[in-house]
Every structure is written in C-alpha cells, then in structure tokens.
Scaffold this active site. Sequence first.
Site, mmCIF file in Angstrom:
data_model
loop_
_atom_site.group_PDB
_atom_site.id
_atom_site.type_symbol
_atom_site.label_atom_id
_atom_site.label_comp_id
_atom_site.label_asym_id
_atom_site.label_seq_id
_atom_site.Cartn_x
_atom_site.Cartn_y
_atom_site.Cartn_z
ATOM 1 N N ASP A 14 22.264 -9.127 12.239
ATOM 2 C CA ASP A 14 21.356 -8.304 13.048
ATOM 3 C C ASP A 14 22.031 -6.955 13.235
ATOM 4 O O ASP A 14 23.214 -6.784 12.940
ATOM 5 C CB ASP A 14 21.110 -8.961 14.415
ATOM 6 C CG ASP A 14 20.187 -8.126 15.306
ATOM 7 O OD1 ASP A 14 19.217 -7.543 14.783
ATOM 8 O OD2 ASP A 14 20.428 -8.046 16.522
ATOM 9 N N SER A 15 21.253 -6.000 13.747
ATOM 10 C CA SER A 15 21.817 -4.685 14.036
ATOM 11 C C SER A 15 22.868 -4.762 15.144
ATOM 12 O O SER A 15 23.701 -3.879 15.254
ATOM 13 C CB SER A 15 20.697 -3.754 14.481
ATOM 14 O OG SER A 15 20.033 -4.319 15.591
ATOM 15 N N TYR A 53 18.896 -0.104 14.985
ATOM 16 C CA TYR A 53 18.252 0.199 13.704
ATOM 17 C C TYR A 53 16.816 0.696 13.942
ATOM 18 O O TYR A 53 16.263 1.430 13.134
ATOM 19 C CB TYR A 53 18.146 -1.071 12.844
ATOM 20 C CG TYR A 53 19.414 -1.544 12.151
ATOM 21 C CD1 TYR A 53 20.659 -0.986 12.413
ATOM 22 C CD2 TYR A 53 19.353 -2.581 11.216
ATOM 23 C CE1 TYR A 53 21.802 -1.459 11.771
ATOM 24 C CE2 TYR A 53 20.482 -3.046 10.562
ATOM 25 C CZ TYR A 53 21.705 -2.484 10.848
ATOM 26 O OH TYR A 53 22.820 -2.951 10.204
ATOM 27 N N GLY A 54 16.223 0.220 15.043
ATOM 28 C CA GLY A 54 14.784 0.377 15.263
ATOM 29 C C GLY A 54 14.274 1.798 15.391
ATOM 30 O O GLY A 54 13.076 2.039 15.310
ATOM 31 N N CYS A 57 16.616 -10.117 12.617
ATOM 32 C CA CYS A 57 16.311 -8.778 13.115
ATOM 33 C C CYS A 57 14.873 -8.446 12.704
ATOM 34 O O CYS A 57 14.554 -8.431 11.508
ATOM 35 C CB CYS A 57 17.289 -7.788 12.478
ATOM 36 S SG CYS A 57 16.946 -6.068 12.864
ATOM 37 N N THR A 69 13.419 -5.658 12.849
ATOM 38 C CA THR A 69 13.353 -4.356 12.186
ATOM 39 C C THR A 69 13.669 -4.488 10.692
ATOM 40 O O THR A 69 12.915 -4.003 9.839
ATOM 41 C CB THR A 69 14.339 -3.382 12.869
ATOM 42 O OG1 THR A 69 14.072 -3.388 14.274
ATOM 43 C CG2 THR A 69 14.214 -1.993 12.316
ATOM 44 N N GLU A 89 20.814 -4.593 26.313
ATOM 45 C CA GLU A 89 22.238 -4.387 26.007
ATOM 46 C C GLU A 89 23.005 -3.887 27.237
ATOM 47 O O GLU A 89 24.212 -4.032 27.325
ATOM 48 C CB GLU A 89 22.403 -3.417 24.827
ATOM 49 C CG GLU A 89 21.761 -3.953 23.551
ATOM 50 C CD GLU A 89 22.734 -4.181 22.403
ATOM 51 O OE1 GLU A 89 23.808 -3.591 22.408
ATOM 52 O OE2 GLU A 89 22.385 -4.968 21.497
ATOM 53 N N CYS A 105 11.181 -8.737 18.269
ATOM 54 C CA CYS A 105 12.551 -8.219 18.170
ATOM 55 C C CYS A 105 13.446 -9.289 18.776
ATOM 56 O O CYS A 105 13.115 -9.856 19.832
ATOM 57 C CB CYS A 105 12.652 -6.916 18.957
ATOM 58 S SG CYS A 105 14.340 -6.360 19.249
ATOM 59 N N THR A 106 14.556 -9.568 18.107
ATOM 60 C CA THR A 106 15.384 -10.690 18.544
ATOM 61 C C THR A 106 16.147 -10.413 19.850
ATOM 62 O O THR A 106 16.776 -11.323 20.391
ATOM 63 C CB THR A 106 16.362 -11.109 17.425
ATOM 64 O OG1 THR A 106 17.004 -9.938 16.901
ATOM 65 C CG2 THR A 106 15.628 -11.824 16.308
ATOM 66 N N HIS A 107 16.084 -9.201 20.338
ATOM 67 C CA HIS A 107 16.647 -8.925 21.668
ATOM 68 C C HIS A 107 15.729 -9.430 22.790
ATOM 69 O O HIS A 107 16.191 -9.689 23.893
ATOM 70 C CB HIS A 107 16.822 -7.417 21.887
ATOM 71 C CG HIS A 107 18.077 -6.847 21.309
ATOM 72 N ND1 HIS A 107 18.260 -6.670 19.965
ATOM 73 C CD2 HIS A 107 19.209 -6.383 21.909
ATOM 74 C CE1 HIS A 107 19.448 -6.124 19.751
ATOM 75 N NE2 HIS A 107 20.045 -5.945 20.920
HETATM 76 N N1 DGL Z 1 17.352 -6.939 17.190
HETATM 77 C C1 DGL Z 1 16.683 -5.879 16.478
HETATM 78 C C2 DGL Z 1 15.295 -6.355 16.045
HETATM 79 O O1 DGL Z 1 15.023 -7.511 16.057
HETATM 80 C C3 DGL Z 1 16.432 -4.651 17.290
HETATM 81 C C4 DGL Z 1 17.548 -3.785 17.686
HETATM 82 C C5 DGL Z 1 17.577 -2.461 16.988
HETATM 83 O O2 DGL Z 1 16.745 -1.589 17.220
HETATM 84 O O3 DGL Z 1 18.496 -2.339 16.228
HETATM 85 O O4 DGL Z 1 14.466 -5.581 15.702
#
Ligand code: DGL
Length: 270
Positions: A10-11, A42-43, A73, A75, A151, A185-187
């Site tokens: 993941d990012s 990354y998003g 991820c 994204t 985060e 999004c996995t967050h």
């Molecule tokens: N965990 C990333 C996702 O699922 C998002 C975090 C990011 O923007 O890098 O999209």
Amino acid sequence: MNNAPIGVFDSGLGGLTAVRELKNVLPNENIIYFGDTGRVPYGTRSNDTIKKYAQQDTKFLLKNNVKMIIAACGTVSSVAVNLKKDLPVPYTGVVSPTCFAAAKATKNKKIGVIGTSATINSHSYRDLIHSFDSEVEVIEQDCPLFVPLVESGFIDKDDPVTRLVIERYLEKIMKAEADTVILGCTHYPIIAKAISSVIGDKVTLIDSGRETAIYAAKILKENNLLNDSSETGTCEYYVSDTPDGFESVAGVFLGENVSHSVTQIDIEKY
Ligand code: DGL
C-alpha cells in the site's frame, strides 16, 4: 502447496487493514508487507506517478519471492489497472472483490463509493458495478481529508472534527439514500465506526480489505498455492521512510500489538 509468503503493499499503513483480515482468513500464511511511507499519499498524485510507484512496489515484493501480490490500496487498484499483465504470480487489487460484495449487499440498488481523489476520478468502482448491473445508482465522493485524519489519529467515533468531515463528505450519499457504502480506500475501515454513527447503522459498509482477503484465499486455493504448515504464519514489515513509531500506529491498523521489527528500504532502487 506453496509456503512462500504473500506480498501485500500500500502507499502507507492503510493496507494493514487488509493484512488484519488476511491473518483472520489465512492464519498459516506468511506475509511480506511493504508500506510506501516515504511517498504516501498516492491518492493526490498523477496517474503516471501512481503507475510507476506501483511497479516499483511489486518489483520489491517479487525480489522477496512472493507467491501472490495484493495491492491493498484502492488508488493503485483503480489507476494501475495493467499491473497484473506483467506479473509472474497471481495478483489482485481491491476493486473487483469489493464491487462483487457491494452489488450483492444492496437492496435498493443505490451504492455510495468513497475513496481518494485518484480513485474517484478513475470511476473504477462505478464502472465495474455497472458492468454487473447498469440499473444500480452509484454515488461517488472523494474524501481527501480522511487519509490525513486517520494517519494523525483522529479516529475516535465521537471526535467532533472527524464527525464534521464525515458529515460534509457523506452528505450527497446520505441524500441519495444509498443502503450500501463502499469504503474504497484501505485507510477508511479505521474510521468505519465514526462513518456508521453519522450515516446510521442500517447502511452496510463494505470493507475493501476484508473482501480482498477473502478473494485472495480463493485465488490461492484455486491455484493450489495455500500454505500447508500448521504453524501460525509470520509477517515481515518494510517501509520506505523512517520506521520510528511504526509499531504503535501499525497496532491500530492491525487491531493487535506489533512486536515484529520493521525494516526501511530504498524503494527508488527498484
Ligand atoms: N490506502 C490508499 C488507498 O486505498 C490511500 C492512501 C493514499 O492516498 O495514498 O487508496
């Protein structure tokens, strides 16, 4: 049977929500996790940059002889759609398993999708849902403040800041009366309780990490790649920025104490 590790990336730390589910579904599997903490998020980046990063991340995992790769991820899964073409091992992102689960869950055929800006701009979830059923109304909303909130530890369901941001972002989806919302999004599973308490617990939340873990287990089984050891699997963690503080934050994502060491790597070498 194959006892090599599963590679997950993941990012940053969001993909650990998928690792948590993977450990539940496949407790005997060994896992190598890479979180690109030096380049998160990354998003908000361009598609070309996201594709380049995703290629480097998978190269690192392949160097570690993984038997399968999971892009945990939303994204990467939405933007780097050709990633799997060049891989010598089975691969899954989070979009397909999550869309299947959402299409199955909705009763009123109204599905909300929340994700990073890159994910929402790609329309990946919407297009796949429409390929199953063109009559489903899909309401998309990017939520760029969610990743920094998570985060930074603003995850309490009663935190007024978090609630206010959720109310603002989810307004359109609530107005449309979606009965199912994809956490694209996995967050986001980290603030699932806060999201539910704003939109109501009658709305089904689809956790992309959980659905992907279940799907990965199916792929491994089909390819005869499951680990036949009876021991509990190990998990090695790699990051691209300083590992300081990783254990405490990772503990929140994994839902358990992290006592394993974490190694910093130079991802630009891959
Ligand atoms: N965990 C990333 C996702 O699922 C998002 C975090 C990011 O923007 O890098 O999209």
